[in-house]
Design a protein around this motif. Structure first.
Motif, PDB file in Angstrom:
ATOM      1  N   GLU A 245       0.815  -1.217   0.000  1.00  0.00           N
ATOM      2  CA  GLU A 245       0.000   0.000   0.000  1.00  0.00           C
ATOM      3  C   GLU A 245       0.846   1.263   0.000  1.00  0.00           C
ATOM      4  N   ASN A 246       1.833   1.336   0.895  1.00  0.00           N
ATOM      5  CA  ASN A 246       2.582   2.585   1.082  1.00  0.00           C
ATOM      6  C   ASN A 246       3.748   2.742   0.118  1.00  0.00           C
ATOM      7  N   ALA A 247       4.461   1.648  -0.151  1.00  0.00           N
ATOM      8  CA  ALA A 247       5.632   1.743  -1.022  1.00  0.00           C
ATOM      9  C   ALA A 247       5.254   1.692  -2.494  1.00  0.00           C
ATOM     10  N   TYR A 248       4.289   0.828  -2.824  1.00  0.00           N
ATOM     11  CA  TYR A 248       3.982   0.609  -4.233  1.00  0.00           C
ATOM     12  C   TYR A 248       2.603   1.115  -4.660  1.00  0.00           C
ATOM     13  N   GLY A 249       1.871   1.695  -3.730  1.00  0.00           N
ATOM     14  CA  GLY A 249       0.614   2.336  -4.089  1.00  0.00           C
ATOM     15  C   GLY A 249      -0.490   1.389  -4.528  1.00  0.00           C
ATOM     16  N   ILE A 250      -0.488   0.152  -4.010  1.00  0.00           N
ATOM     17  CA  ILE A 250      -1.531  -0.818  -4.362  1.00  0.00           C
ATOM     18  C   ILE A 250      -2.727  -0.616  -3.430  1.00  0.00           C
ATOM     19  N   ASP A 251      -3.893  -0.409  -4.000  1.00  0.00           N
ATOM     20  CA  ASP A 251      -5.121  -0.202  -3.227  1.00  0.00           C
ATOM     21  C   ASP A 251      -5.712  -1.568  -2.872  1.00  0.00           C
ATOM     22  N   LEU A 252      -5.670  -1.916  -1.585  1.00  0.00           N
ATOM     23  CA  LEU A 252      -6.154  -3.216  -1.119  1.00  0.00           C
ATOM     24  C   LEU A 252      -7.557  -3.153  -0.533  1.00  0.00           C
ATOM     25  N   ASN A 253      -8.231  -2.016  -0.649  1.00  0.00           N
ATOM     26  CA  ASN A 253      -9.531  -1.862  -0.004  1.00  0.00           C
ATOM     27  C   ASN A 253     -10.557  -2.862  -0.520  1.00  0.00           C
ATOM     28  N   HIS A 370       0.593  -1.438 -13.293  1.00  0.00           N
ATOM     29  CA  HIS A 370       0.564   0.005 -13.514  1.00  0.00           C
ATOM     30  C   HIS A 370       1.234   0.794 -12.395  1.00  0.00           C
ATOM     31  N   SER A 371       1.759   0.096 -11.394  1.00  0.00           N
ATOM     32  CA  SER A 371       2.501   0.785 -10.331  1.00  0.00           C
ATOM     33  C   SER A 371       3.848   1.231 -10.890  1.00  0.00           C
ATOM     34  N   GLN A 372       4.036   2.524 -10.970  1.00  0.00           N
ATOM     35  CA  GLN A 372       5.255   3.054 -11.578  1.00  0.00           C
ATOM     36  C   GLN A 372       6.508   2.609 -10.818  1.00  0.00           C
ATOM     37  N   LYS A 373       6.468   2.710  -9.504  1.00  0.00           N
ATOM     38  CA  LYS A 373       7.646   2.364  -8.720  1.00  0.00           C
ATOM     39  C   LYS A 373       7.928   0.866  -8.768  1.00  0.00           C
ATOM     40  N   LEU A 374       6.884   0.050  -8.685  1.00  0.00           N
ATOM     41  CA  LEU A 374       7.073  -1.398  -8.737  1.00  0.00           C
ATOM     42  C   LEU A 374       7.650  -1.813 -10.087  1.00  0.00           C
ATOM     43  N   ASN A 375       7.156  -1.227 -11.162  1.00  0.00           N
ATOM     44  CA  ASN A 375       7.681  -1.551 -12.484  1.00  0.00           C
ATOM     45  C   ASN A 375       9.120  -1.081 -12.647  1.00  0.00           C
ATOM     46  N   GLN A 376       9.442   0.069 -12.066  1.00  0.00           N
ATOM     47  CA  GLN A 376      10.829   0.549 -12.097  1.00  0.00           C
ATOM     48  C   GLN A 376      11.747  -0.431 -11.379  1.00  0.00           C
ATOM     49  N   HIS A 377      11.308  -0.935 -10.225  1.00  0.00           N
ATOM     50  CA  HIS A 377      12.116  -1.872  -9.454  1.00  0.00           C
ATOM     51  C   HIS A 377      12.267  -3.208 -10.177  1.00  0.00           C
ATOM     52  N   MET A 378      11.186  -3.704 -10.785  1.00  0.00           N
ATOM     53  CA  MET A 378      11.277  -4.972 -11.507  1.00  0.00           C
ATOM     54  C   MET A 378      12.125  -4.831 -12.774  1.00  0.00           C
ATOM     55  N   ALA A 379      12.033  -3.691 -13.443  1.00  0.00           N
ATOM     56  CA  ALA A 379      12.863  -3.449 -14.628  1.00  0.00           C
ATOM     57  C   ALA A 379      14.338  -3.427 -14.242  1.00  0.00           C
ATOM     58  N   PHE A 380      14.641  -2.885 -13.071  1.00  0.00           N
ATOM     59  CA  PHE A 380      16.016  -2.869 -12.573  1.00  0.00           C
ATOM     60  C   PHE A 380      16.499  -4.293 -12.301  1.00  0.00           C
ATOM     61  N   LEU A 381      15.635  -5.132 -11.705  1.00  0.00           N
ATOM     62  CA  LEU A 381      16.004  -6.525 -11.462  1.00  0.00           C
ATOM     63  C   LEU A 381      16.300  -7.252 -12.768  1.00  0.00           C
ATOM     64  N   ILE A 382      15.517  -6.965 -13.796  1.00  0.00           N
ATOM     65  CA  ILE A 382      15.754  -7.587 -15.098  1.00  0.00           C
ATOM     66  C   ILE A 382      17.063  -7.076 -15.700  1.00  0.00           C
ATOM     67  N   GLU A 383      17.286  -5.780 -15.618  1.00  0.00           N
ATOM     68  CA  GLU A 383      18.481  -5.175 -16.213  1.00  0.00           C
ATOM     69  C   GLU A 383      19.762  -5.692 -15.566  1.00  0.00           C
TER      70      GLU A 383
END
Length: 639
Positions: A245-253, A370-383
């Motif tokens: 919720e806080n780091a990656y902005g996923i709405d769990l409601n 669509h989480s920008q930060k999560l995708n940035q982090h996963m793209a870094f793991l791939i790179e």
């Protein structure tokens, strides 16, 4: 122009051959971080004790132990340490001057093995010229002494000392460790894998070998709903839903609302005690309900996938259709089910998601993708990542190379083709990268292979016959919980087997090692991380607090410099604030793994191999160039 071209080639050849004779840079190996940002951050900043070694080497005759400890922590945490000293009103003109001089001595010492060009590239733009002057002050005791002292004095007078000290501290951290290897499992268990990734993104030189817990996060973003269900279940199990919720902005409601109305109190699904903060009653209740929801959704999604991919040979993990009247039959044995929460299972079609479950998992998948930060982090793991890496005569791998009991490579068939050993890992890595590149496809073969890596029998990351998540949740008999390990984990104690594996990866040198993570070394029970006569080094020592009761320590790291390898066993880290206040470093015990009689140079490394090839190509170019020039001169003479 011809002379200019020839001179350029000669200069570059001279430069490269000189670099080949520099001492090998220090490599830092770290594994199984599991979201433990504070401990990881401290180990990263102190270079597993490398900075302390250099401070004590340089100043043990000049400073007291207390002063050297203070200097160490100033290098680790310059901003925080200066602020603390300011609050205590301990900063004087003399302190600023002496501290800058001490830090310059350390920077000079730690950068001495690098070329001036490499050092220059590392310098912050603001003070690049000044720092270069101060770092290379070879004649400081003669005519230029007043010149250098005036530079430092003026930095202080202009109010730039604090910023200058910070730059010197971070330069020291960078020069002490030339390259970082992260051997898997950044995610799950601990609370801040996001902060770990953020710090790695800013790190000067590193590579990552993916771990099994990293792979389900990559799988979730790549479109695997089964991986996504595992991520959510594990976050709920360890009380880490706030990471989503806080780091990656996923709405769990939506998920919380569904779980509250669908599932009741089930104490077996209470989250594990969170050692980092106290969860509220609402957080505990939501974690309990979400864990139940995801356990069921996971079973359904994995069942669909197993049916979709018969080549995975995982039909024995289809368990929901084996349930009758709260009993299940596994391998001809009938067991009473406990802690049941099967109210959303349609027993006529047990692997089908309800409409509400399907809506929720699709919504969550869309959010992950669509989480920008999560995708940035996963793209870094791939790179930066790979399943394995051959580097400086070492094979770096998080999990295992699947083996049969006789030591031969275990085969797996995918799309009608047989894979084993290195080819199997290459197949898996291709699938991971393909799934991420085409992450809007959710049931394609590559994406399903990513999930297989999480729990398939021939997975190099799982390394077991079957994952018993269902049995641990719903069956009391503990014999059903046992997850049989691949033969690799016994055979890796055999030096001949390790050499066989190394040879499969073209590592035939006598000093080659396999460097492993994944399985916590139980030092508390006398287990050694160094196995197979030194051919195998396992550096999962329990960074995660969840494992420290099992391992008895706070993690292993490995250092490999020009003099050889040292394994460091670390005591558990208290916390950053206490450490800074008391100069309380992580206590580490060093163990020599491999001592070199002859100091290693760049030419002995993987980078050296590429430089040698480049040098040969340049020499050939120079020879061709000179031949062309000679032919041209002869032609002119004939004219």
């Amino acid at each position: 122009m011809n002379n200019i071209r020839s001179n350029e080639l000669i200069a570059e050849i001279i430069n490269l051959e000189a670099i080949l004779n520099l001492p090998k840079g220090t490599e830092h190996f770290i594994s199984d971080l599991h979201g433990e940002f504070d401990a990881f951050n401290h180990i990263l900043r102190n270079g597993s004790g490398s900075i302390r070694d250099k401070v004590y080497t340089l100043f043990n005759q000049k400073l007291s132990a207390e002063q050297m400890d203070e200097l160490c922590f100033l290098i680790y945490y310059p901003e925080e340490k200066i602020q603390a000293l300011q609050e205590q009103q301990l900063l004087s003109q003399t302190w600023w001057f002496d501290t800058i001089e001490h830090l310059l001595i350390i920077v000079r010492f730690s950068s001495s093995k690098y070329t001036r060009s490499k050092v220059r590239k590392a310098l912050p733009e603001t003070y690049a010229y000044i720092l270069e002057e101060l770092i290379y002050q070879y004649d400081e005791t003669t005519d230029k002494k007043a010149y250098y002292r005036q530079i430092i004095k003026k930095i202080i007078d202009l109010g730039e000392a604090e910023r200058f000290i910070e730059d010197l501290a971070y330069l020291t951290q960078q020069f002490v460790i030339d390259h970082l290897h992260v051997i898997g499992d950044i995610y799950d268990r601990g609370p801040h894998p996001d902060k770990i990734i953020d710090s790695l993104i800013d790190y000067h030189s590193l590579d990552i070998q993916w771990g099994n817990h990293d792979i389900i996060w990559l799988g979730a973003v790549s479109g695997s709903k089964a991986c996504l269900a595992n991520v959510l279940r594990i976050c709920a199990r360890y009380g880490n839903l706030d990471l989503l919720e806080n780091a990656y902005g996923i709405d769990l409601n939506l998920l919380k609302s569904y779980s509250r109305k669908t599932f009741q109190e089930n104490l077996h699904f209470l989250p594990k005690k969170n050692p980092y903060r106290k969860l509220t009653i609402t957080e505990i209740t939501d974690a309990m309900n979400i864990q139940q929801a995801m356990a069921i959704i996971q079973e359904k999604l994995e069942g669909q996938l197993i049916k979709r991919r018969p080549e995975f040979q995982m039909e024995h993990r289809l368990l929901l259709d084996k349930i009758q009247n709260d009993r299940i039959t596994i391998d001809s044995h009938s067991y009473q089910l406990i802690n049941t929460c099967f109210q959303t299972v349609d027993w006529h079609d047990p692997y089908k998601l309800s409409k509400e479950e399907e809506f929720i998992i699709n919504d969550l998948l869309q959010q992950f993708q669509h989480s920008q930060k999560l995708n940035q982090h996963m793209a870094f793991l791939i790179e930066k990542g790979s399943l394995y890496l051959s580097y400086n005569h070492n094979l770096l791998i998080h999990g295992c190379i699947p083996l049969n009991a006789d030591g031969s490579f275990q085969s797996a068939f995918f799309n009608g083709q047989n894979y084993a050993g290195r080819s199997l890992l290459d197949f898996f890595e291709t699938a991971i990268k393909q799934a991420f590149a085409q992450r809007w496809q959710s049931e394609d073969f590559a994406t399903d292979v990513v999930w297989y890596l999480w729990c398939g029998e021939s997975s190099s990351l799982f390394g077991k016959k079957a994952m018993k998540t269902f049995e641990r949740y719903f069956i009391q008999e503990t014999e059903t919980h046992i997850e049989e390990k691949n033969a690799y984990y016994e055979l890796r104690n055999n030096s001949e087997i390790c050499q066989q594996i190394l040879s499969a990866f073209d590592l035939n040198e006598a000093d080659a090692h396999i460097i492993n993570g994944h399985t916590p070394v139980k030092q508390i029970k006398g287990e050694s991380p160094i196995k197979a006569d030194g051919k195998m080094i396992v550096i999962d020592g329990g960074f995660s607090r969840a494992y420290q009761k099992v391992t008895g320590i706070g993690g292993y790291t490995l250092l490999y410099n020009s003099f050889g390898m040292q394994l460091a066993a670390h005591k558990p880290f208290s916390n950053k604030e206490t450490a800074i206040q008391k100069n309380d470093d992580i206590i580490s015990t060093r163990q020599i793994v491999d001592r070199r009689l002859k100091r290693l140079k760049v030419k002995d490394t993987t980078i050296g191999e590429s430089l040698i090839k480049e040098t040969k190509q340049l020499k050939q170019q120079l020879e061709n160039h000179n031949q062309q020039l000679s032919n041209l001169k002869q032609g002119l003479r004939r004219l």
